[in-house]
Design a protein around this motif. Structure first.
Motif, PDB file in Angstrom:
ATOM      1  N   SER B 234       0.829  -1.205   0.000  1.00  0.00           N
ATOM      2  CA  SER B 234       0.000   0.000   0.000  1.00  0.00           C
ATOM      3  C   SER B 234       0.865   1.258   0.000  1.00  0.00           C
ATOM      4  O   SER B 234       0.529   2.252  -0.642  1.00  0.00           O
ATOM      5  N   ARG B 235       2.012   1.218   0.670  1.00  0.00           N
ATOM      6  CA  ARG B 235       2.900   2.383   0.655  1.00  0.00           C
ATOM      7  C   ARG B 235       3.415   2.652  -0.742  1.00  0.00           C
ATOM      8  O   ARG B 235       3.486   3.783  -1.199  1.00  0.00           O
ATOM      9  N   LEU B 239       2.932   5.997  -2.894  1.00  0.00           N
ATOM     10  CA  LEU B 239       4.038   6.763  -3.462  1.00  0.00           C
ATOM     11  C   LEU B 239       3.896   6.905  -4.963  1.00  0.00           C
ATOM     12  O   LEU B 239       4.130   7.968  -5.527  1.00  0.00           O
ATOM     13  N   GLU B 240       3.486   5.805  -5.618  1.00  0.00           N
ATOM     14  CA  GLU B 240       3.300   5.875  -7.069  1.00  0.00           C
ATOM     15  C   GLU B 240       2.225   6.880  -7.414  1.00  0.00           C
ATOM     16  O   GLU B 240       2.370   7.675  -8.343  1.00  0.00           O
ATOM     17  N   ASP B 241       1.137   6.825  -6.639  1.00  0.00           N
ATOM     18  CA  ASP B 241       0.054   7.785  -6.837  1.00  0.00           C
ATOM     19  C   ASP B 241       0.560   9.204  -6.700  1.00  0.00           C
ATOM     20  O   ASP B 241       0.311  10.065  -7.533  1.00  0.00           O
ATOM     21  N   ARG B 246       2.168  14.313  -8.941  1.00  0.00           N
ATOM     22  CA  ARG B 246       3.166  15.362  -9.111  1.00  0.00           C
ATOM     23  C   ARG B 246       3.506  15.531 -10.589  1.00  0.00           C
ATOM     24  O   ARG B 246       3.603  16.638 -11.082  1.00  0.00           O
ATOM     25  N   ASP B 247       3.695  14.424 -11.298  1.00  0.00           N
ATOM     26  CA  ASP B 247       4.007  14.501 -12.723  1.00  0.00           C
ATOM     27  C   ASP B 247       2.895  15.216 -13.472  1.00  0.00           C
ATOM     28  O   ASP B 247       3.149  16.072 -14.315  1.00  0.00           O
ATOM     29  N   GLU B 479      -5.606  15.619  -1.239  1.00  0.00           N
ATOM     30  CA  GLU B 479      -4.157  15.719  -1.068  1.00  0.00           C
ATOM     31  C   GLU B 479      -3.525  16.390  -2.279  1.00  0.00           C
ATOM     32  O   GLU B 479      -3.790  16.059  -3.410  1.00  0.00           O
ATOM     33  N   GLU B 480      -2.663  17.359  -2.007  1.00  0.00           N
ATOM     34  CA  GLU B 480      -2.064  18.101  -3.092  1.00  0.00           C
ATOM     35  C   GLU B 480      -0.850  17.390  -3.663  1.00  0.00           C
ATOM     36  O   GLU B 480      -0.084  16.795  -2.932  1.00  0.00           O
TER      37      GLU B 480
END
Lengths: 217, 483
Positions: B234-235, B239-241, B246-247, B479-480
């Motif tokens: 899940s972490r 992180l991928e999300d 961000r991308d 979440e930004e």
């Protein structure tokens, strides 16, 4: 005259491109969204289409699909610059892809390259009795070839492309010789020679405090 | 050396040691028993002989005889007859001299040793391949009897037993080795499973689990390993999300910047290259100005967003009176025919006044723009226990339900064309969302796509010694990407 359709929803950019291309000698039509463009394309034919991809209404890809069977060459102009986007655009059938922000000169160069390649309007610039074959770099006056040095040719081409507009000295120098203009005489000398060779003393006008201008129609 | 091998060796070692120790104890114990039994018997026999001799000597004495060598020889003959059935030999000594009558079967070594013995002493003497138990007793008149019993059998028996035992031990250990090897491999199989699983997870297969059944420590290890794998998976997704968001943000941002830059550069270049007509100059300058303004608004909002992410918020007791008044004032020239109703409210909340004002301003401005020239925009406050809910509603163009969840994303625009005309940065709602988030609350949007929109958020009322979480719902929905 070569006809180009520009489909771009950013009004500022659409006008900029239209202005530059018109000055370069093309006839331009602007559409601000996909649907208007589709309507225009149904009625008229063009020699080249400049398409933005992210458009309201139909997007660039859809318009491309519509244009492919008409054999109209297409150049995508868009801010989507990643490699996969570019590859996608080209694979779908576009003839070229230019990414924003672009130099308008580059856009014009690519436009002409595509036109040349697809055999539409092999670039010929003409004014009065002189015709320039841009690809072959040959100048003809009244049917006879005029011997011009490469720099003279480029200078003449620049004047023809911006016919009617007064070009600034330093820009003329920069475009042809590159770099900062240190000595103004090189330019003046070349202008003089051009005038002499073509007998165009009146046609190439000196603009006070600006530079030079090729007289308009 | 693998764990299975270690295990097998340990088992084997323990078995070997136990076996050997146990076996030795058994064998020697047995041997001791037999030896003492024999000693007991031999001792008894020796005692009988002594008694017999003693009786004879006393008898001799009584009849006035003499105990001399001759007599001793007679006694020896007497003893001979008694002992021929038994496996024993003896020696009679007169302590006066060392000469004695010796039974013919006594070996010389033994005889020598016997001589040196003291009274009541017994000893074991080795003679070639035989072992003798020698007893010596001094009788009356300085006569001593030494008897030697052949106990070789007992020692031989011990030797044989030892050999048998060693052979048995060898066989047992070999079988045990095989069994131990198999057993330890079977027991350590779960470990191999765990190793394989952790390797594949390290390689990226985050869904891998071990799932070893049972109730022992290995099963417990498997369970906690699987729990850990779950957490890792899940972490990684998180992180991928986050990375993807961000991308996306970066992509959208660069697009937003590139577009006006193209126009600015293009027009400026045109002005630079050639002398343009005054109208053309004006038009070019106007475009440059407009696009530059767009870039400026964008960078301002961006900076605000960044600052919110970095600086911790300082909350104070803020009365709603001033922000509401400021907004009403600021919106007046902009609202046109749109009716703006701001419900007066003097309640105090825990907030940052500037941010709160910004938030309200943005929401109200959006509402006014959505009305497109006509409609009503209302700002309402509703207090409930320790919380205050502020709602901005408009009767303008709503938000389609499918876009509702996207609207707070940076650069997301529902109506792109209109947004372009308005010169909006695309970050307005994202910024509002962030402001809400740092206040511990979130924006709640409600729109049915055609009849207006309602945006609300909740703040804590400034009540002394009150513990308050403005909005119980989590903020991970909004979440930004900038975090």
């Amino acid at each position: 005259m070569t006809r180009i359709i520009i489909v771009e929803d950013e009004q500022a950019i659409a006008e900029l491109i239209a202005m530059s291309l018109t000055r370069a000698g093309y006839e331009c039509k602007v559409a601000n969204d996909g649907l208007t463009a589709a309507d225009i394309l149904e009625e008229e034919t063009f020699d080249l289409a400049l398409l933005d991809i992210m458009l309201p209404g139909a997007d660039g890809y859809e318009l491309l699909e519509y244009l492919l069977p008409t054999q109209t060459p297409v150049i995508f102009i868009t801010a989507k610059g990643s490699v996969q986007e570019r590859v996608k655009g080209l694979k779908l059938g576009a003839d070229d892809y230019i990414v924003k922000p672009f130099d308008v000169q580059e856009l014009i160069a690519r436009t002409e390259s595509v036109l040349r390649r697809t055999g539409r309007g092999g670039m010929q610039l003409s004014a009065w009795d002189v015709t320039l074959d841009v690809t072959a770099k040959r100048a003809m006056q009244n049917g006879t070839p005029v011997p011009l040095t490469p720099l003279e040719f480029e200078l003449l081409e620049l004047l023809l492309r911006n016919r009617g507009a007064a070009l600034y000295r330093d820009v003329l120098y920069e475009r042809i010789w590159g770099g900062e203009m240190e000595d103004t005489r090189t330019l003046d000398l070349h202008i003089q020679r051009l005038r002499k060779k073509l007998d165009w003393q009146e046609k190439i006008e000196t603009v006070y405090k600006v530079g030079y201008r090729l007289k308009g129609e | 050396m693998s764990y299975a091998q270690k295990l097998a060796c340990t088992i084997l070692l323990v078995l070997a040691v136990a076996f050997s120790v146990g076996g030795s104890v058994l064998l020697y114990g047995n041997f001791d028993d037999m030896l003492s039994a024999a000693a007991h018997q031999n001792g008894a026999q020796h005692a009988i002989l002594c008694y017999t001799l003693e009786s004879n000597i006393i008898g001799q004495r009584r009849v006035g005889g003499v105990v001399d060598d001759l007599y001793l020889t007679q006694l020896a003959e007497l003893l001979d007859t008694v002992t021929t059935q038994n496996e024993m030999c003896f020696a009679l000594y007169s302590t006066a001299g060392q000469s004695a009558s010796v039974n013919s079967s006594m070996p010389p070594n033994v005889h020598e040793r016997a001589l040196t013995l003291e009274d009541q002493q017994s000893v074991y003497v080795r003679e070639n391949a035989s072992v003798y138990a020698v007893y010596k007793t001094t009788l009356s008149d300085s006569v001593a009897l030494a008897s030697a019993f052949d106990v070789t059998q007992i020692f031989a028996a011990r030797g044989r037993a030892m050999q048998r035992f060693l052979a048995l031990e060898a066989v047992v250990l070999v079988c045990a080795a095989l069994a131990a090897a198999w057993l330890s491999r079977w027991l350590t199989r779960p470990l191999l499973k765990l190793t394989a699983a952790s390797r594949s997870i390290a390689g990226g297969a985050y869904t891998q689990r071990t799932r070893i059944a049972g109730h022992d420590e290995v099963a417990a290890l498997s369970q906690s390993f699987d729990t850990m794998a779950e957490a890792v998976e899940s972490r990684v997704h998180e992180l991928e999300d986050s990375l993807r968001r961000r991308d996306d943000f970066m992509g959208a941002l660069s697009h937003e910047l590139k577009t006006p830059m193209t126009a600015i550069i293009g027009y400026a270049d045109t002005l630079r290259v050639m002398q343009c007509e005054p109208e053309q100059q004006r038009a070019a300058a106007a475009y440059i100005y407009a696009e530059a303004g767009r870039v400026e608004r964008l960078s301002q909002k961006l900076l605000q967003l960044l600052r919110l992410s970095e600086e911790p918020l300082v909350l104070a007791d803020v009365s709603l009176k001033r922000p509401l008044a400021a907004i009403a004032r600021a919106m007046r020239p902009l609202s046109g025919d749109v009716v703006l109703e701001v419900e007066p409210c003097s309640l105090t909340v825990r907030a940052d006044e500037d941010l709160l004002t910004d938030l309200l301003y943005n929401l109200v401005h959006n509402a006014v723009k959505a009305c497109e020239g006509q409609g009503i925009v209302r700002v309402m406050c509703h207090a409930n226990e320790q919380r205050l809910t502020v709602t901005v509603s408009d009767t303008g163009k709503g938000i389609p339900p499918q876009e509702l969840s996207h609207v707070l994303e940076p650069f997301y625009r529902v109506d792109k064309a209109r947004a372009r005309r308005d010169g909006g940065s695309g970050l307005g709602l994202a910024l509002c969302s962030k402001i809400a988030q740092v206040h511990g609350t979130e924006l709640v949007l409600d729109s049915d796509g055609a009849q207006g929109t309602r945006v609300s958020f909740t703040l804590c009322l400034a009540v002394p010694s009150a513990e308050c979480a403005p909005d119980a719902r989590g903020t991970d929905l909004q979440e930004e990407a900038m975090q």
